[in-house]
Design a protein around this motif. Sequence first.
Motif, PDB file in Angstrom:
ATOM      1  N   ILE A   1       0.842  -1.202   0.000  1.00  8.98           N
ATOM      2  CA  ILE A   1       0.000   0.000   0.000  1.00  8.98           C
ATOM      3  C   ILE A   1       0.875   1.249   0.000  1.00  8.98           C
ATOM      4  CG2 ILE A   1      -1.774   1.284   1.243  1.00  8.98           C
ATOM      5  CD1 ILE A   1      -2.667  -1.402  -0.047  1.00  8.98           C
ATOM      6  N   ASP A   2       0.646   2.085  -0.986  1.00  6.40           N
ATOM      7  CA  ASP A   2       1.423   3.309  -1.133  1.00  6.40           C
ATOM      8  C   ASP A   2       0.805   4.471  -0.364  1.00  6.40           C
ATOM      9  OD1 ASP A   2       3.580   4.796  -2.349  1.00  6.40           O
ATOM     10  OD2 ASP A   2       2.060   5.758  -3.603  1.00  6.40           O
ATOM     11  N   ARG A   3      -0.519   4.581  -0.441  1.00  5.59           N
ATOM     12  CA  ARG A   3      -1.224   5.642   0.279  1.00  5.59           C
ATOM     13  C   ARG A   3      -2.661   5.211   0.520  1.00  5.59           C
ATOM     14  NH1 ARG A   3      -3.100  10.422  -3.808  1.00  5.59           N
ATOM     15  NH2 ARG A   3      -3.106   9.258  -5.767  1.00  5.59           N
ATOM     16  N   LEU A   4      -3.359   5.981   1.327  1.00  6.04           N
ATOM     17  CA  LEU A   4      -4.710   5.634   1.743  1.00  6.04           C
ATOM     18  C   LEU A   4      -5.639   6.803   1.470  1.00  6.04           C
ATOM     19  CD1 LEU A   4      -6.761   3.812   3.294  1.00  6.04           C
ATOM     20  CD2 LEU A   4      -5.915   4.863   5.409  1.00  6.04           C
TER      21      LEU A   4
ATOM     22  N   ALA B   1      -5.926  12.259   9.984  1.00  2.00           N
ATOM     23  CA  ALA B   1      -5.829  13.541   9.291  1.00  2.00           C
ATOM     24  C   ALA B   1      -4.410  14.077   9.292  1.00  2.00           C
ATOM     25  CB  ALA B   1      -6.779  14.549   9.943  1.00  2.00           C
ATOM     26  N   ALA B   2      -3.614  13.677  10.281  1.00  2.00           N
ATOM     27  CA  ALA B   2      -2.242  14.181  10.380  1.00  2.00           C
ATOM     28  C   ALA B   2      -1.234  13.364   9.571  1.00  2.00           C
ATOM     29  CB  ALA B   2      -1.817  14.188  11.853  1.00  2.00           C
ATOM     30  N   ASP B   3      -1.598  12.146   9.166  1.00  2.69           N
ATOM     31  CA  ASP B   3      -0.665  11.282   8.438  1.00  2.69           C
ATOM     32  C   ASP B   3      -0.557  11.751   6.985  1.00  2.69           C
ATOM     33  OD1 ASP B   3       0.515   9.063   6.969  1.00  2.69           O
ATOM     34  OD2 ASP B   3       0.132   7.843   8.730  1.00  2.69           O
ATOM     35  N   PRO B   4       0.658  12.045   6.489  1.00  3.21           N
ATOM     36  CA  PRO B   4       0.793  12.552   5.117  1.00  3.21           C
ATOM     37  C   PRO B   4       0.417  11.530   4.042  1.00  3.21           C
ATOM     38  CG  PRO B   4       2.951  12.110   6.092  1.00  3.21           C
ATOM     39  CD  PRO B   4       1.955  11.984   7.194  1.00  3.21           C
ATOM     40  N   ARG B   5       0.331  10.264   4.408  1.00 10.57           N
ATOM     41  CA  ARG B   5      -0.046   9.244   3.425  1.00 10.57           C
ATOM     42  C   ARG B   5      -1.559   9.118   3.273  1.00 10.57           C
ATOM     43  NH1 ARG B   5       2.515   4.251   6.183  1.00 10.57           N
ATOM     44  NH2 ARG B   5       1.689   5.432   7.958  1.00 10.57           N
ATOM     45  N   VAL B   6      -2.315   9.838   4.117  1.00 15.32           N
ATOM     46  CA  VAL B   6      -3.773   9.698   4.140  1.00 15.32           C
ATOM     47  C   VAL B   6      -4.422  10.926   3.530  1.00 15.32           C
ATOM     48  CG1 VAL B   6      -5.814   9.381   5.599  1.00 15.32           C
ATOM     49  CG2 VAL B   6      -3.649   8.246   6.197  1.00 15.32           C
TER      50      VAL B   6
END
Length: 269
Positions: free
Chosen positions: A56-59, A79-84
């Motif tokens: 998984i690269d991003r969500l 909300a704080a995770d840059p991949r989300v």
Amino acid sequence: MKNAAPRATAILLAGHRPGVDPLAQAAGVPVKTLIPVAGDAMINRPARALLAHPAIDRLIVLTQDAALFADDPATAWLAADPRVMFLPSGAGIAGTLIDLIDGRGAPFPLLVTTADHVLLSAAMLDQFVAEADGADLAIAMVERARLLARYPDSRRTWLKFRDGWWSGANIFWLGGARVRDAIAIWREVEQDRKKGWKIIAAFGPVVLIGAVLRLLSLRGGLRRIGRRMGMDARLVAMEPAEACIDADKPADIVLIERILAASARPSGR
């Protein structure tokens, strides 16, 4: 998992239907996906499983109100995770996915699952990605005998084919733009998603008759549907029985918490 498996974008479906959700109301939260399950907000476990997996690269979280998650201390990390990324969800799953494909240019391949898939695990994702890789469409299912051997009291919606009774595991692989036509059919029957025969009939009379007369296996039926639509469609028969247990009813949450408690105990106890 194959070493060459592509890094996919995970889509986590976290929307809610109009009106009051009785599970959310009973738990005192605004939406179902914030219900505490085994001490953690429902959405957190599948989200963490996805983000921790090497495929998984991003969500992308699809929901009607992203602020609910950003403002809740239990889910603010999302909300704080840059991949989300949070994107708006429409009234139906299929329509929302079509909007994503048409309007934003979906970052294929997509691995789609639901925020109430609390038991989603690395082992499930390993198997699913390995078997779905290269398909235009792959659908995870669990055969009834596998589930009932471990959880005989679990109640699911089943479809009967020549190769057994099957229930959905809420994990889908969308490999490229050719799946759009299949999703469009899904959108037409989405209101009848618990009425299996209407879904089967939407793919044509040959598939319907084959299913009614039990001439088709589920694997064979999906392959035939795929060929008819010019794509590679596959069944992924999930090995973990827990893959088709989602948090849909109070009894499901009780069972899920029991499973999580058992898995947390040290071995040998």
